[in-house]
Motif scaffolding. Structure first.
Motif, PDB file in Angstrom:
ATOM      1  N   ILE A  99      31.082  30.260  35.845  1.00  0.00           N
ATOM      2  CA  ILE A  99      30.851  30.781  37.812  1.00  0.00           C
ATOM      3  C   ILE A  99      30.269  31.773  37.726  1.00  0.00           C
ATOM      4  CG2 ILE A  99      32.291  31.194  40.262  1.00  0.00           C
ATOM      5  CD1 ILE A  99      34.918  31.041  38.466  1.00  0.00           C
ATOM      6  N   SER A 100      29.126  31.421  38.276  1.00  0.00           N
ATOM      7  CA  SER A 100      28.040  32.250  38.779  1.00  0.00           C
ATOM      8  C   SER A 100      27.171  32.447  40.412  1.00  0.00           C
ATOM      9  CB  SER A 100      26.535  32.171  38.011  1.00  0.00           C
ATOM     10  OG  SER A 100      25.938  30.735  38.720  1.00  0.00           O
ATOM     11  N   LYS A 101      27.626  33.529  40.974  1.00  0.00           N
ATOM     12  CA  LYS A 101      26.948  34.044  42.076  1.00  0.00           C
ATOM     13  C   LYS A 101      25.963  33.460  41.785  1.00  0.00           C
ATOM     14  CE  LYS A 101      26.393  37.796  46.280  1.00  0.00           C
ATOM     15  NZ  LYS A 101      26.864  38.542  46.653  1.00  0.00           N
ATOM     16  N   LEU A 102      25.436  32.064  43.700  1.00  0.00           N
ATOM     17  CA  LEU A 102      23.745  31.855  44.030  1.00  0.00           C
ATOM     18  C   LEU A 102      23.293  33.339  45.164  1.00  0.00           C
ATOM     19  CD1 LEU A 102      24.182  27.819  43.987  1.00  0.00           C
ATOM     20  CD2 LEU A 102      23.330  29.171  41.751  1.00  0.00           C
ATOM     21  N   GLY A 103      24.136  33.016  45.585  1.00  0.00           N
ATOM     22  CA  GLY A 103      22.747  34.362  46.764  1.00  0.00           C
ATOM     23  C   GLY A 103      24.459  34.046  47.949  1.00  0.00           C
ATOM     24  N   GLU A 104      24.086  34.332  49.099  1.00  0.00           N
ATOM     25  CA  GLU A 104      24.614  34.664  50.501  1.00  0.00           C
ATOM     26  C   GLU A 104      24.261  33.847  51.546  1.00  0.00           C
ATOM     27  OE1 GLU A 104      24.484  38.655  50.567  1.00  0.00           O
ATOM     28  OE2 GLU A 104      26.375  39.303  49.231  1.00  0.00           O
ATOM     29  N   LEU A 105      25.299  34.284  52.690  1.00  0.00           N
ATOM     30  CA  LEU A 105      24.397  33.089  53.730  1.00  0.00           C
ATOM     31  C   LEU A 105      25.009  34.439  54.801  1.00  0.00           C
ATOM     32  CD1 LEU A 105      26.412  29.370  53.302  1.00  0.00           C
ATOM     33  CD2 LEU A 105      23.845  30.458  53.076  1.00  0.00           C
ATOM     34  N   TRP A 124      28.634  30.343  45.582  1.00  0.00           N
ATOM     35  CA  TRP A 124      28.420  30.444  44.100  1.00  0.00           C
ATOM     36  C   TRP A 124      28.364  28.578  43.889  1.00  0.00           C
ATOM     37  CZ3 TRP A 124      30.419  34.205  42.370  1.00  0.00           C
ATOM     38  CH2 TRP A 124      30.857  35.738  43.599  1.00  0.00           C
ATOM     39  N   LEU A 125      28.050  29.046  42.071  1.00  0.00           N
ATOM     40  CA  LEU A 125      27.867  27.555  41.408  1.00  0.00           C
ATOM     41  C   LEU A 125      29.235  27.718  40.020  1.00  0.00           C
ATOM     42  CD1 LEU A 125      25.775  25.106  40.249  1.00  0.00           C
ATOM     43  CD2 LEU A 125      24.824  27.063  39.239  1.00  0.00           C
ATOM     44  N   LEU A 126      29.470  26.647  39.983  1.00  0.00           N
ATOM     45  CA  LEU A 126      30.439  25.677  39.126  1.00  0.00           C
ATOM     46  C   LEU A 126      29.854  25.275  38.193  1.00  0.00           C
ATOM     47  CD1 LEU A 126      31.728  26.903  41.013  1.00  0.00           C
ATOM     48  CD2 LEU A 126      34.098  25.700  40.597  1.00  0.00           C
ATOM     49  N   VAL A 127      29.928  25.512  37.144  1.00  0.00           N
ATOM     50  CA  VAL A 127      29.147  24.464  36.090  1.00  0.00           C
ATOM     51  C   VAL A 127      30.606  24.428  34.653  1.00  0.00           C
ATOM     52  CG1 VAL A 127      27.092  24.359  34.191  1.00  0.00           C
ATOM     53  CG2 VAL A 127      26.651  25.174  36.644  1.00  0.00           C
TER      54      VAL A 127
END
Length: 180
Positions: A61-67, A158-161
């Motif tokens: 899990i990594s944070k991609l950004g904020e909206l 969030w990005l899940l891989v």
């Protein structure tokens, strides 16, 4: 296979997919879109873009950004007189719902939908108020018949891989594209 919410896939990912595919002719993408999260633990997707951080799971899990979020309301009526748009009760913990509850608007909601594009269309009619993310309301922010108030909280993306893909060359291309 990329799992994402309908609006995120339509508004953020899809417009950039053609360039990625043109740059990498051997690559193929499959979007799995829904208002529900794909079952990542059941291998329904290789990657997922989510607006809520999972509590646990066997994936990276990594944070991609904020909206950035905005309350958009008609200037002529204001949120107190307009039809209030809200999300279903099961989305109670999201910042959009928390804001509406704190302002006493959630209880007055007369239009409930789990589809953000449906809410956006009603708000664009100048008869309703609702909370929308920045990527979906740029034109509404410029509409003088609407008032936009930024919410104090943002929505994390969030990005899940799947762990086994972290070192795969094609997966790295997709991960880098999603991060961009």
């Amino acid at each position: 296979r990329i799992g994402a919410g309908n609006a995120v896939a339509e508004e953020i990912l899809s417009p950039h997919a053609a360039a990625l595919l043109a740059q990498h002719p051997a690559l193929a993408l499959q979007f799995l879109t829904s208002s529900e999260n794909v079952k990542f633990s059941r291998w329904q997707a290789d990657f997922a873009v989510r607006l809520k951080k999972p509590d646990k799971g066997d994936f990276t899990i990594s944070k991609l950004g904020e909206l950035r979020l905005y309350l958009i309301e008609p200037v002529a009526r204001g949120a107190s007189e307009a039809v209030v748009c809200a999300y279903p009760d099961d989305l109670g913990p999201i910042p959009e719902t928390q804001f509406l509850k704190a302002k006493g608007l959630f209880e007055r909601a007369r239009f409930v939908a789990d589809n953000i594009r449906v809410i956006r269309r009603l708000v664009a009619s100048h008869q309703a108020a609702g909370v929308l993310p920045d990527y979906l309301c740029a034109d509404l922010l410029a509409d003088r018949r609407l008032r936009a108030t930024p919410l104090p909280r943002h929505r994390d993306v969030w990005l899940l891989v799947q762990n086994h893909l972290k070192r795969d060359a094609a997966a790295r291309v997709v991960i880098d594209w999603l991060r961009d």
